[in-house]
Design a protein around this motif. Structure first.
Motif, short mmCIF file in Angstrom:
data_model
loop_
_atom_site.label_atom_id
_atom_site.label_comp_id
_atom_site.label_asym_id
_atom_site.label_seq_id
_atom_site.Cartn_x
_atom_site.Cartn_y
_atom_site.Cartn_z
N SER A 32 6.63 -6.79 13.09
CA SER A 32 5.17 -6.74 13.01
C SER A 32 4.65 -5.38 13.45
N SER A 33 5.31 -4.78 14.44
CA SER A 33 4.93 -3.45 14.91
C SER A 33 5.39 -2.39 13.93
N LEU A 34 6.60 -2.56 13.38
CA LEU A 34 7.15 -1.55 12.48
C LEU A 34 6.32 -1.39 11.22
N PHE A 35 5.92 -2.51 10.59
CA PHE A 35 5.24 -2.37 9.31
C PHE A 35 3.85 -1.73 9.48
N CYS A 36 3.19 -2.01 10.61
CA CYS A 36 1.91 -1.35 10.89
C CYS A 36 2.11 0.14 11.14
N THR A 37 3.07 0.46 12.02
CA THR A 37 3.27 1.85 12.41
C THR A 37 3.75 2.70 11.24
N LEU A 38 4.64 2.14 10.41
CA LEU A 38 5.13 2.89 9.25
C LEU A 38 4.00 3.19 8.28
N TYR A 39 3.14 2.21 8.03
CA TYR A 39 2.06 2.44 7.06
C TYR A 39 1.04 3.43 7.61
N TYR A 40 0.61 3.22 8.86
CA TYR A 40 -0.38 4.13 9.44
C TYR A 40 0.17 5.55 9.53
N GLY A 41 1.47 5.68 9.74
CA GLY A 41 2.07 7.00 9.90
C GLY A 41 2.43 7.67 8.59
N SER A 42 2.13 7.02 7.46
CA SER A 42 2.54 7.56 6.16
C SER A 42 1.42 8.26 5.42
N ASP A 43 0.23 8.27 5.98
CA ASP A 43 -0.93 8.88 5.32
C ASP A 43 -1.17 8.26 3.95
N LEU A 44 -0.98 6.94 3.86
CA LEU A 44 -1.21 6.22 2.61
C LEU A 44 -2.62 5.64 2.59
N ASP A 45 -3.04 5.26 1.40
CA ASP A 45 -4.42 4.79 1.18
C ASP A 45 -4.77 3.57 2.01
N LEU A 46 -5.93 3.62 2.63
CA LEU A 46 -6.47 2.47 3.35
C LEU A 46 -7.82 2.02 2.79
N ARG A 47 -8.43 2.81 1.90
CA ARG A 47 -9.78 2.52 1.43
C ARG A 47 -9.81 1.79 0.09
N TYR A 48 -8.85 2.06 -0.77
CA TYR A 48 -8.93 1.59 -2.16
C TYR A 48 -8.01 0.40 -2.45
N GLY A 49 -7.47 -0.21 -1.42
CA GLY A 49 -6.67 -1.41 -1.61
C GLY A 49 -5.18 -1.24 -1.40
N GLY A 50 -4.73 -0.02 -1.10
CA GLY A 50 -3.33 0.17 -0.74
C GLY A 50 -2.50 0.88 -1.78
N GLU A 51 -1.40 1.49 -1.30
CA GLU A 51 -0.39 2.12 -2.16
C GLU A 51 0.94 1.47 -1.84
N TYR A 52 1.18 0.34 -2.46
CA TYR A 52 2.33 -0.48 -2.11
C TYR A 52 3.64 0.14 -2.56
N ASP A 53 3.66 0.79 -3.73
CA ASP A 53 4.90 1.39 -4.21
C ASP A 53 5.37 2.50 -3.29
N ALA A 54 4.44 3.33 -2.82
CA ALA A 54 4.80 4.41 -1.91
C ALA A 54 5.29 3.86 -0.57
N PHE A 55 4.72 2.75 -0.14
CA PHE A 55 5.17 2.15 1.12
C PHE A 55 6.56 1.54 0.96
N GLU A 56 6.83 0.91 -0.18
CA GLU A 56 8.17 0.39 -0.43
C GLU A 56 9.19 1.52 -0.38
N ASP A 57 8.84 2.65 -0.95
CA ASP A 57 9.73 3.81 -0.93
C ASP A 57 10.00 4.26 0.50
N ARG A 58 8.98 4.25 1.34
CA ARG A 58 9.15 4.67 2.74
C ARG A 58 10.03 3.67 3.50
N ILE A 59 9.86 2.40 3.25
CA ILE A 59 10.72 1.40 3.90
C ILE A 59 12.18 1.62 3.51
#
Length: 604
Positions: A32-59
């Motif tokens: 639960s901590s990892l998925f929040c920290t990874l997304y916040y630390g990736s400079d990915l979109d938070l306003r337009y509904g998300g960038e899920y493909d880029a987050f999958e790549d980071r995971i």
């Protein structure tokens, strides 16, 4: 719980940490901590509904870094509630609602609301990468600490609660875990990081180890005064180190100095009793304090048995949950919200990035949830409390379950629930979404669920989505599918235009509907194949497409020549064609309409 100010206090005393080269070890990961920290630390979109493909790549890159260093991750996720049903009425939920509103307004928010589908996608990605995963039936901190003690390996987390547990191999802070730069020593690879141990904390602040839980409980009470009991205790705690306007970090120092005079928790409780005076309010405050202390006691653990032989974790007898469902929840293949509904008759919903003047996007998908409630609470007249928002306030309506006629054939409390023919479970599912099976006949199997959701959304969304919004969504689905099939690299998109609140709200309704439709599909044992969540929606792309299409652009140029994108777009367009109502003022039936008649989606 999280202890405000403790992370800052330790950061200011960095000699607590030990620099290590980490490799060749098990690692218990606070998922639960990892998925929040990874997304916040990736400079990915938070306003337009998300960038899920880029987050999958980071995971994927994170997991690869661990494997390159022969680190074996075991990811442990929180459940949403405790079975005691005890809820601390903190401002946290309202703070998240306010953060979502501020993000929609373009304000700089330190930690905005995460995209709606992020946890679904996170679990799906870990399963695809063969990372051992367990979803607990309650708050996972104690289970994580116990497993790390059993295996004598560290915990990876950013949660300040783990500063309190006595972990033999210590705590590795995600913020200091330099996984993006794997280093080498000869033929061996390692990750540089900093290790924290409770013993080093106690040495620095001259406090007995056994006093850490009560220090944490006092700090939590001091920051969450929600009733007369908490307020009385809070006033006492902060009076230890006046004045009131000093920072939390400084006040925590004062609290620790005060505690350094004691040897055992019972001595502290006795002193508090004398300071507060003997009264019913005092006794209740101290009782709450002791309950908070218990959250830092290691519970009996079931995680080792689960990871070694898939032994299903125990559930309270009153839960009445079939063993197959318990296993699916533990494996992350079914939402733990299912257990909240069964045991507590409660469902906590995510506040999407919307301005407060707009209604909650969760209202659109409520008919899907009502069917889920009806399946789970069959034979019961109990309503389910939905924890949602109204404006900037927490709103908790009581929602009536819906019992579809065809669902009477299903029996939840026996194995036959999982042995019913696919056709019966599919009929229940499509009836809930108001979509016919024929509608999906030309759609690739793994896209049938998101297309069915799109048909549902066109019937239920308020206001009805405009043609460019629909076209952009379909183009986004085609783009994701094309890139997934051809293995094209993920490209993070820059998009800084002001958020169109109406468009954002429309897509929030679609994502909420998709989330609940995926949960219902899981509950019904996958009558439709589960879609690849990471490739269904890219917020920066679809919002850019809407702007372009509103200017009169033709969708065709956005389809890649020489690929299957053009025929796929045509099939998706045909599937949703008849589900956009002609009369946008017509009220919509709970559970969706049938889909006959009505105007089509304009594409020219």
């Amino acid at each position: 719980m999280g202890i405000q100010g403790l992370t800052g206090l330790i950061k200011d005393n960095s000699k607590i940490y030990e620099d290590i080269q980490f490799s060749k070890s098990r690692l218990v990961v606070d998922g639960s901590s990892l998925f929040c920290t990874l997304y916040y630390g990736s400079d990915l979109d938070l306003r337009y509904g998300g960038e899920y493909d880029a987050f999958e790549d980071r995971i994927g890159k994170f997991v690869k870094a661990l494997k390159d260093c022969e680190i074996e991750p075991y990811v442990v996720l929180d459940g949403w509630s405790t079975y005691s049903g005890r809820i601390r009425k903190t401002p946290r939920k309202e703070s998240r609602i306010k953060n979502a509103h501020d993000t929609a307004m373009g304000l700089d928010v330190r930690r905005s609301t995460l995209p709606v589908l992020l946890m679904l996608m996170f679990k799906q990605t870990l399963v695809k990468l063969n990372v051992p995963l367990v979803q607990c039936f309650e708050k996972a901190d104690g289970q994580i600490a116990f497993l790390a003690n059993e295996w004598k390996c560290p915990v990876l987390s950013q949660d300040s609660d783990f500063y309190i547990f006595d972990l033999p191999a210590g705590l590795l802070l995600i913020s200091y875990f330099q996984w993006t730069t794997v280093l080498h020593n000869g033929t061996e690879s390692y990750i540089s990081c900093k290790r924290y141990t409770a013993s080093s904390f106690c040495t620095l602040f001259n406090i007995e180890r056994q006093l850490l839980p009560i220090s944490a409980a006092l700090a939590v009470n001091a920051n969450n005064a929600n009733n007369a009991n908490d307020a009385k205790l809070t006033n006492m705690v902060w009076s230890i180190n006046p004045p009131w306007d000093r920072s939390r970090i400084f006040s925590l120092k004062g609290l620790l100095r005060w505690l350094s005079d004691f040897q055992q928790p019972r001595d502290v409780l006795k002193e508090l009793q004398e300071l507060l005076g003997d009264s019913e309010t005092t006794n209740e405050a101290l009782k709450d304090l002791q309950m908070d202390m218990e959250e830092y006691q290691l519970p009996p653990s079931y995680l080792q048995d689960f990871f070694t032989d898939k032994t299903v974790p125990p559930l309270p007898q009153e839960a009445h949950v079939p063993i197959e469902m318990s296993l699916a929840v533990a494996q992350g293949k079914m939402s733990s919200d299912i257990l909240d509904i069964l045991v507590l008759k409660r469902m906590s919903l995510i506040a999407a990035v919307d301005i407060a003047d707009l209604p909650s996007a969760n209202l659109t998908s409520r008919p899907i949830r009502q069917v889920m409630y009806g399946l789970l609470l069959r034979g019961s007249e109990d309503r389910v409390e939905e924890i949602d928002r109204e404006g900037l306030q927490v709103h908790c309506p009581m929602v009536q379950p819906v019992h579809p006629d065809v669902a009477q054939q299903l029996v939840l409390d026996s194995r036959s629930w999982y042995e019913e023919p696919d056709s019966v479970r599919l009929q229940v599912y499509l009836e809930a979404l108001g979509v016919s099976e024929a509608t999906l006949s030309k759609v690739p199997p793994h896209l049938r669920l998101p297309v069915a959701v799109t048909c549902y959304w066109l019937q239920q969304a308020t206001p009805t989505p405009e043609p460019p919004v629909i076209q952009a969504l379909l183009l986004g689905l085609v783009d994701g599918e094309t890139r997934r099939e051809e293995g094209l690299p993920v490209q993070q998109m820059e998009f800084t235009l002001e958020l169109d609140h109406a468009v954002g709200h429309a897509y929030n309704q679609w994502q909420a509907s998709l989330r609940d439709a995926v949960h219902l599909n899981q509950l019904l044992c996958f009558p439709l194949p589960e879609p690849h969540i990471a490739w269904l929606y890219r917020g920066t792309l679809v919002h850019q497409l809407v702007i372009t299409l509103k200017k009169g652009a033709d969708p065709e140029p956005f389809l890649v020549n020489g690929t299957s994108s053009r025929p796929l777009y045509q099939d998706l367009q045909e599937a949703v064609l008849w589900y956009r109502p002609q009369d946008t003022t017509t009220s919509r039936r709970p559970g969706g309409g049938g889909g006959g008649g009505g105007g089509g989606v304009e594409t020219q």
